[in-house]
Design a protein around this motif. Structure first.
Motif, PDB file in Angstrom:
ATOM      1  N   THR A  50       0.836  -1.204   0.000  1.00 57.01           N
ATOM      2  CA  THR A  50       0.000   0.000   0.000  1.00 57.01           C
ATOM      3  C   THR A  50       0.870   1.252   0.000  1.00 57.01           C
ATOM      4  O   THR A  50       0.619   2.193  -0.769  1.00 57.01           O
ATOM      5  CB  THR A  50      -0.931   0.004   1.222  1.00 57.01           C
ATOM      6  N   ASN A  51       1.890   1.271   0.854  1.00 57.66           N
ATOM      7  CA  ASN A  51       2.791   2.422   0.897  1.00 57.66           C
ATOM      8  C   ASN A  51       3.518   2.610  -0.427  1.00 57.66           C
ATOM      9  O   ASN A  51       3.707   3.731  -0.890  1.00 57.66           O
ATOM     10  CB  ASN A  51       3.805   2.273   2.033  1.00 57.66           C
ATOM     11  N   TRP A  52       3.934   1.512  -1.035  1.00 59.95           N
ATOM     12  CA  TRP A  52       4.633   1.586  -2.312  1.00 59.95           C
ATOM     13  C   TRP A  52       3.716   2.164  -3.395  1.00 59.95           C
ATOM     14  O   TRP A  52       4.149   3.005  -4.184  1.00 59.95           O
ATOM     15  CB  TRP A  52       5.111   0.195  -2.719  1.00 59.95           C
ATOM     16  N   VAL A  53       2.465   1.729  -3.407  1.00 62.99           N
ATOM     17  CA  VAL A  53       1.513   2.244  -4.398  1.00 62.99           C
ATOM     18  C   VAL A  53       1.299   3.741  -4.185  1.00 62.99           C
ATOM     19  O   VAL A  53       1.306   4.525  -5.142  1.00 62.99           O
ATOM     20  CB  VAL A  53       0.178   1.468  -4.318  1.00 62.99           C
ATOM     21  N   GLN A  54       1.108   4.149  -2.932  1.00 65.28           N
ATOM     22  CA  GLN A  54       0.912   5.576  -2.649  1.00 65.28           C
ATOM     23  C   GLN A  54       2.135   6.390  -3.058  1.00 65.28           C
ATOM     24  O   GLN A  54       2.006   7.466  -3.650  1.00 65.28           O
ATOM     25  CB  GLN A  54       0.621   5.779  -1.161  1.00 65.28           C
ATOM     26  N   TRP A  55       3.321   5.885  -2.758  1.00 71.71           N
ATOM     27  CA  TRP A  55       4.547   6.583  -3.121  1.00 71.71           C
ATOM     28  C   TRP A  55       4.659   6.694  -4.643  1.00 71.71           C
ATOM     29  O   TRP A  55       5.020   7.757  -5.164  1.00 71.71           O
ATOM     30  CB  TRP A  55       5.750   5.839  -2.544  1.00 71.71           C
ATOM     31  N   SER A  56       4.343   5.604  -5.344  1.00 67.40           N
ATOM     32  CA  SER A  56       4.418   5.607  -6.811  1.00 67.40           C
ATOM     33  C   SER A  56       3.455   6.623  -7.398  1.00 67.40           C
ATOM     34  O   SER A  56       3.805   7.366  -8.330  1.00 67.40           O
ATOM     35  CB  SER A  56       4.098   4.217  -7.369  1.00 67.40           C
ATOM     36  N   GLU A  57       2.224   6.663  -6.881  1.00 68.78           N
ATOM     37  CA  GLU A  57       1.246   7.625  -7.381  1.00 68.78           C
ATOM     38  C   GLU A  57       1.714   9.055  -7.132  1.00 68.78           C
ATOM     39  O   GLU A  57       1.583   9.925  -7.993  1.00 68.78           O
ATOM     40  CB  GLU A  57      -0.114   7.390  -6.722  1.00 68.78           C
ATOM     41  N   LYS A  58       2.275   9.297  -5.960  1.00 69.93           N
ATOM     42  CA  LYS A  58       2.766  10.629  -5.632  1.00 69.93           C
ATOM     43  C   LYS A  58       3.910  11.015  -6.569  1.00 69.93           C
ATOM     44  O   LYS A  58       3.971  12.154  -7.048  1.00 69.93           O
ATOM     45  CB  LYS A  58       3.237  10.663  -4.176  1.00 69.93           C
ATOM     46  N   MET A  59       4.814  10.073  -6.835  1.00 69.01           N
ATOM     47  CA  MET A  59       5.923  10.350  -7.731  1.00 69.01           C
ATOM     48  C   MET A  59       5.431  10.607  -9.158  1.00 69.01           C
ATOM     49  O   MET A  59       5.958  11.468  -9.856  1.00 69.01           O
ATOM     50  CB  MET A  59       6.933   9.200  -7.730  1.00 69.01           C
ATOM     51  N   GLU A  60       4.420   9.866  -9.605  1.00 67.75           N
ATOM     52  CA  GLU A  60       3.868  10.092 -10.940  1.00 67.75           C
ATOM     53  C   GLU A  60       3.279  11.496 -11.049  1.00 67.75           C
ATOM     54  O   GLU A  60       3.476  12.187 -12.055  1.00 67.75           O
ATOM     55  CB  GLU A  60       2.798   9.044 -11.259  1.00 67.75           C
ATOM     56  N   LYS A  61       2.563  11.934 -10.005  1.00 67.86           N
ATOM     57  CA  LYS A  61       2.008  13.289 -10.009  1.00 67.86           C
ATOM     58  C   LYS A  61       3.126  14.320 -10.032  1.00 67.86           C
ATOM     59  O   LYS A  61       3.058  15.308 -10.771  1.00 67.86           O
ATOM     60  CB  LYS A  61       1.127  13.507  -8.773  1.00 67.86           C
ATOM     61  N   ARG A  62       4.155  14.085  -9.225  1.00 71.91           N
ATOM     62  CA  ARG A  62       5.267  15.030  -9.164  1.00 71.91           C
ATOM     63  C   ARG A  62       5.996  15.090 -10.497  1.00 71.91           C
ATOM     64  O   ARG A  62       6.371  16.182 -10.960  1.00 71.91           O
ATOM     65  CB  ARG A  62       6.235  14.600  -8.049  1.00 71.91           C
ATOM     66  N   ILE A  63       6.196  13.953 -11.133  1.00 73.84           N
ATOM     67  CA  ILE A  63       6.849  13.914 -12.436  1.00 73.84           C
ATOM     68  C   ILE A  63       6.019  14.674 -13.459  1.00 73.84           C
ATOM     69  O   ILE A  63       6.544  15.444 -14.264  1.00 73.84           O
ATOM     70  CB  ILE A  63       7.106  12.463 -12.886  1.00 73.84           C
ATOM     71  N   SER A  64       4.704  14.477 -13.418  1.00 75.14           N
ATOM     72  CA  SER A  64       3.813  15.190 -14.336  1.00 75.14           C
ATOM     73  C   SER A  64       3.924  16.697 -14.125  1.00 75.14           C
ATOM     74  O   SER A  64       4.001  17.467 -15.098  1.00 75.14           O
ATOM     75  CB  SER A  64       2.372  14.729 -14.122  1.00 75.14           C
ATOM     76  N   GLN A  65       3.931  17.131 -12.866  1.00 75.77           N
ATOM     77  CA  GLN A  65       4.072  18.558 -12.576  1.00 75.77           C
ATOM     78  C   GLN A  65       5.405  19.088 -13.096  1.00 75.77           C
ATOM     79  O   GLN A  65       5.459  20.174 -13.691  1.00 75.77           O
ATOM     80  CB  GLN A  65       3.984  18.795 -11.067  1.00 75.77           C
ATOM     81  N   LEU A  66       6.469  18.323 -12.873  1.00 73.94           N
ATOM     82  CA  LEU A  66       7.785  18.766 -13.338  1.00 73.94           C
ATOM     83  C   LEU A  66       7.871  18.804 -14.864  1.00 73.94           C
ATOM     84  O   LEU A  66       8.517  19.692 -15.429  1.00 73.94           O
ATOM     85  CB  LEU A  66       8.879  17.871 -12.749  1.00 73.94           C
ATOM     86  N   GLU A  67       7.213  17.857 -15.526  1.00 76.92           N
ATOM     87  CA  GLU A  67       7.195  17.874 -16.989  1.00 76.92           C
ATOM     88  C   GLU A  67       6.473  19.118 -17.492  1.00 76.92           C
ATOM     89  O   GLU A  67       6.915  19.758 -18.450  1.00 76.92           O
ATOM     90  CB  GLU A  67       6.541  16.605 -17.533  1.00 76.92           C
ATOM     91  N   ASN A  68       5.347  19.459 -16.840  1.00 75.17           N
ATOM     92  CA  ASN A  68       4.620  20.673 -17.233  1.00 75.17           C
ATOM     93  C   ASN A  68       5.483  21.909 -17.004  1.00 75.17           C
ATOM     94  O   ASN A  68       5.517  22.825 -17.834  1.00 75.17           O
ATOM     95  CB  ASN A  68       3.309  20.787 -16.455  1.00 75.17           C
ATOM     96  N   LYS A  69       6.158  21.942 -15.871  1.00 77.71           N
ATOM     97  CA  LYS A  69       7.030  23.067 -15.558  1.00 77.71           C
ATOM     98  C   LYS A  69       8.177  23.138 -16.563  1.00 77.71           C
ATOM     99  O   LYS A  69       8.558  24.221 -17.007  1.00 77.71           O
ATOM    100  CB  LYS A  69       7.570  22.928 -14.136  1.00 77.71           C
ATOM    101  N   ASN A  70       8.704  21.974 -16.936  1.00 78.68           N
ATOM    102  CA  ASN A  70       9.792  21.915 -17.906  1.00 78.68           C
ATOM    103  C   ASN A  70       9.332  22.457 -19.256  1.00 78.68           C
ATOM    104  O   ASN A  70      10.065  23.183 -19.928  1.00 78.68           O
ATOM    105  CB  ASN A  70      10.299  20.481 -18.036  1.00 78.68           C
ATOM    106  N   THR A  71       8.111  22.105 -19.647  1.00 73.81           N
ATOM    107  CA  THR A  71       7.559  22.597 -20.911  1.00 73.81           C
ATOM    108  C   THR A  71       7.436  24.114 -20.875  1.00 73.81           C
ATOM    109  O   THR A  71       7.801  24.806 -21.836  1.00 73.81           O
ATOM    110  CB  THR A  71       6.182  21.954 -21.176  1.00 73.81           C
ATOM    111  N   ALA A  72       6.934  24.627 -19.763  1.00 79.57           N
ATOM    112  CA  ALA A  72       6.800  26.076 -19.623  1.00 79.57           C
ATOM    113  C   ALA A  72       8.169  26.756 -19.658  1.00 79.57           C
ATOM    114  O   ALA A  72       8.335  27.809 -20.299  1.00 79.57           O
ATOM    115  CB  ALA A  72       6.071  26.416 -18.329  1.00 79.57           C
ATOM    116  N   MET A  73       9.143  26.165 -18.987  1.00 83.64           N
ATOM    117  CA  MET A  73      10.490  26.735 -18.992  1.00 83.64           C
ATOM    118  C   MET A  73      11.093  26.688 -20.397  1.00 83.64           C
ATOM    119  O   MET A  73      11.782  27.631 -20.809  1.00 83.64           O
ATOM    120  CB  MET A  73      11.388  25.977 -18.010  1.00 83.64           C
TER     121      MET A  73
END
Length: 107
Positions: A50-73
């Motif tokens: 359960t913890n691994w799944v939650q961590w993975s989901e959080k990392m996927e969201k963070r990666i998505s945010q960083l990709e969006n930020k990277n696109t803007a940059m």
């Protein structure tokens, strides 16, 4: 038979049954303890998954945010490069005008 022999036989028989009862009780307690250990291990494994799944989901969201930020940059960098190119052209134009002005001034 003597009374002592009968008492010894009775005590021996009850002691034997008590020993069997203790062995059975020990065996049951051992099985119960093993079952509890397996149950706790299963809960721990479930918690880890359960913890691994939650961590993975959080990392996927963070990666998505960083990709969006990277696109803007990247867009910002592209705009800045374009602006730099325009300014360099403007500087070249001004330098050529200065040279023309200096030539006229000398003449």
């Amino acid at each position: 038979m003597n009374v002592y022999e009968i008492v010894a036989i009775v005590l021996g028989a009850t002691g034997f049954w008590k020993l069997i009862e203790l062995l059975m009780h020990y065996n049951i307690q051992r099985k119960l303890k093993n079952a509890e250990i397996r149950h706790i291990n299963a809960q721990a494994n479930d918690s880890i998954v359960t913890n691994w799944v939650q961590w993975s989901e959080k990392m996927e969201k963070r990666i998505s945010q960083l990709e969006n930020k990277n696109t803007a940059m990247s867009r910002t960098i592209t705009k800045q490069r374009d602006r730099i190119t325009e300014l360099e052209k403007y500087i070249e134009q001004l330098e050529s005008e200065i040279q023309i002005y200096n030539k006229k001034k000398r003449e």
